[in-house]
Scaffold this motif. Structure first.
Motif, short mmCIF file in Angstrom:
data_model
loop_
_atom_site.label_atom_id
_atom_site.label_comp_id
_atom_site.label_asym_id
_atom_site.label_seq_id
_atom_site.Cartn_x
_atom_site.Cartn_y
_atom_site.Cartn_z
N HIS A 93 -24.09 27.04 23.93
CA HIS A 93 -25.11 27.44 22.96
C HIS A 93 -24.46 27.98 21.68
O HIS A 93 -24.93 27.71 20.58
N TYR A 94 -23.38 28.72 21.85
CA TYR A 94 -22.67 29.26 20.69
C TYR A 94 -21.95 28.16 19.94
O TYR A 94 -21.93 28.15 18.70
N HIS A 95 -21.39 27.20 20.68
CA HIS A 95 -20.76 26.03 20.03
C HIS A 95 -21.79 25.27 19.20
O HIS A 95 -21.50 24.86 18.07
N ALA A 96 -22.98 25.09 19.74
CA ALA A 96 -24.02 24.34 19.03
C ALA A 96 -24.41 25.06 17.74
O ALA A 96 -24.60 24.41 16.69
N ALA A 97 -24.51 26.39 17.79
CA ALA A 97 -24.86 27.15 16.58
C ALA A 97 -23.74 27.04 15.55
O ALA A 97 -24.01 26.86 14.35
N LEU A 98 -22.49 27.13 16.00
CA LEU A 98 -21.38 27.02 15.06
C LEU A 98 -21.33 25.63 14.44
O LEU A 98 -21.04 25.49 13.24
N THR A 99 -21.63 24.61 15.22
CA THR A 99 -21.65 23.24 14.69
C THR A 99 -22.72 23.10 13.61
O THR A 99 -22.50 22.46 12.57
N ARG A 100 -23.89 23.69 13.83
CA ARG A 100 -24.95 23.66 12.81
C ARG A 100 -24.47 24.30 11.51
O ARG A 100 -24.74 23.79 10.41
N LEU A 101 -23.75 25.40 11.63
CA LEU A 101 -23.25 26.08 10.45
C LEU A 101 -22.16 25.26 9.77
O LEU A 101 -22.08 25.23 8.53
N ARG A 102 -21.33 24.60 10.56
CA ARG A 102 -20.29 23.74 9.97
C ARG A 102 -20.92 22.57 9.22
O ARG A 102 -20.45 22.19 8.14
N ASP A 103 -21.98 22.01 9.78
CA ASP A 103 -22.64 20.85 9.16
C ASP A 103 -23.22 21.20 7.79
O ASP A 103 -23.37 20.31 6.94
N LYS A 104 -23.59 22.46 7.58
CA LYS A 104 -24.14 22.87 6.29
C LYS A 104 -23.11 23.63 5.45
O LYS A 104 -23.48 24.26 4.45
N SER A 105 -21.83 23.54 5.83
CA SER A 105 -20.72 24.16 5.09
C SER A 105 -20.90 25.67 4.93
O SER A 105 -20.47 26.25 3.93
N ALA A 106 -21.53 26.30 5.93
CA ALA A 106 -21.73 27.74 5.87
C ALA A 106 -20.57 28.52 6.49
O ALA A 106 -20.52 29.74 6.39
N VAL A 107 -19.65 27.80 7.14
CA VAL A 107 -18.48 28.43 7.74
C VAL A 107 -17.23 27.68 7.30
O VAL A 107 -17.30 26.54 6.83
N TYR A 108 -16.09 28.33 7.46
CA TYR A 108 -14.82 27.68 7.11
C TYR A 108 -13.70 28.22 7.99
O TYR A 108 -13.77 29.35 8.51
#
Length: 310
Positions: A93-108
């Motif tokens: 579940h945490y991986h899925a949330a991080l992936t969503r953030l990566r897809d919108k360039s909200a994390v680096y």
């Protein structure tokens, strides 16, 4: 103006609260205050109260502590709704949330070590403010160690139901904070936000030691398009030297041999009334009284209260 400390604005059937201890040792008096406050607020509203074991930080967890916590809660008369949730079983579940953030360039990705950040300014909660070293890309020859959430300039605000308005400029005061750590473990901030959203939590009642990290969680909720719960931060119990009761300050494990007396102490700490004959009441009778007479307006509007019985 409505008193935020006494406003139950969510209808009874919609209220979902939770208690989320970390199994780093047995519950102590400070833990009981948080558990009792969150449970009574939910039960008084006719809502549900969930139990979650926040064991995502595996190196800090003590073998057997989770079982001890459950036995302590049961001995003190706590009853929770639904199944116990374990963070350690929710990595996907945490991986899925991080992936969503990566897809919108909200994390680096970030290559910085703790030693490299040792001279950084401190945020309000004592963590190091990230100076943005890897914000525009990893330095040449460096590999990613962690993933950070990209913050934006501007003041965020929320109104705590007990402590009042809290505001902070995350980019200026905190910087981009870690969601996936260098050791491969997900950070508390991400895990708690995902769990609260997926469990449908509407009210978070917890200790004021977490007040200064709440705006990070609200900002992360916004980035993930999650609803934001209402927050109520209870005063933290400290020893007479002003130190928060914890394993580090040698806080005593809860005495569950006299559960009504232990529960009564936590009710007094929270400013709640006790029946005149509480010493002769059964544990079930004390619970019924406490739920019926719970009053947010009686809780001390402070971040910390020294408590000699802790």
């Amino acid at each position: 103006m409505t008193n935020p400390a006494s406003d139950h604005s969510v209808s009874c059937r919609d209220y979902v609260g939770r208690f989320a201890p970390s199994p780093t040792g047995p519950l102590h008096f400070g833990s009981l205050v948080a558990a009792l406050g969150s449970c009574l607020d939910a039960r008084h509203a006719g809502g549900r109260w969930l139990l979650r074991m926040e064991d995502v930080d595996a190196p800090r967890c003590v073998p057997g502590a989770a079982d001890t916590i459950l036995l302590q809660l049961e001995a003190l008369g706590f009853e929770w709704d639904g199944e116990l949730l374990w963070q350690s079983r929710r990595e996907r579940h945490y991986h899925a949330a991080l992936t969503r953030l990566r897809d919108k360039s909200a994390v680096y990705p970030c290559a910085c070590t703790r030693r490299e950040m040792a001279d950084s300014a401190l945020a309000r909660d004592g963590s190091r403010r990230y100076p943005g070293t890897c914000r525009s890309g990893l330095p040449a020859g460096r590999e990613a160690r962690a993933w950070r959430l990209r913050t934006q300039p501007g003041v965020l605000r929320f109104v705590d139901l007990l402590q009042g308005e809290v505001s902070e400029d995350l980019e200026r005061d905190v910087g981009d904070f870690v969601l996936l750590r260098a050791d491969g473990l997900f950070a508390y901030q991400l895990a708690v936000v995902v769990d609260d959203a997926e469990q449908g939590v509407t009210h978070v009642v917890r200790g004021a030691d977490l007040l200064d990290s709440t705006l990070r969680q609200i900002y992360l909720q916004q980035q993930l398009d999650y609803p934001t719960p209402q927050y109520l931060h209870l005063p933290v119990a400290t020893n007479m030297q002003g130190e928060k009761l914890s394993k580090q300050t040698l806080a005593r494990a809860l005495d569950v041999t006299a559960p009504a007396r232990t529960l009564a102490g936590a009710l007094r700490f929270l400013g709640q009334p006790l029946p005149a004959d509480w010493a002769d009441a059964s544990l079930a009778e004390l619970w019924r009284w406490a739920i019926a007479h719970w009053d947010r307006a009686r809780i001390p509007r402070m971040r910390a209260v020294a408590w000699p019985e802790g």
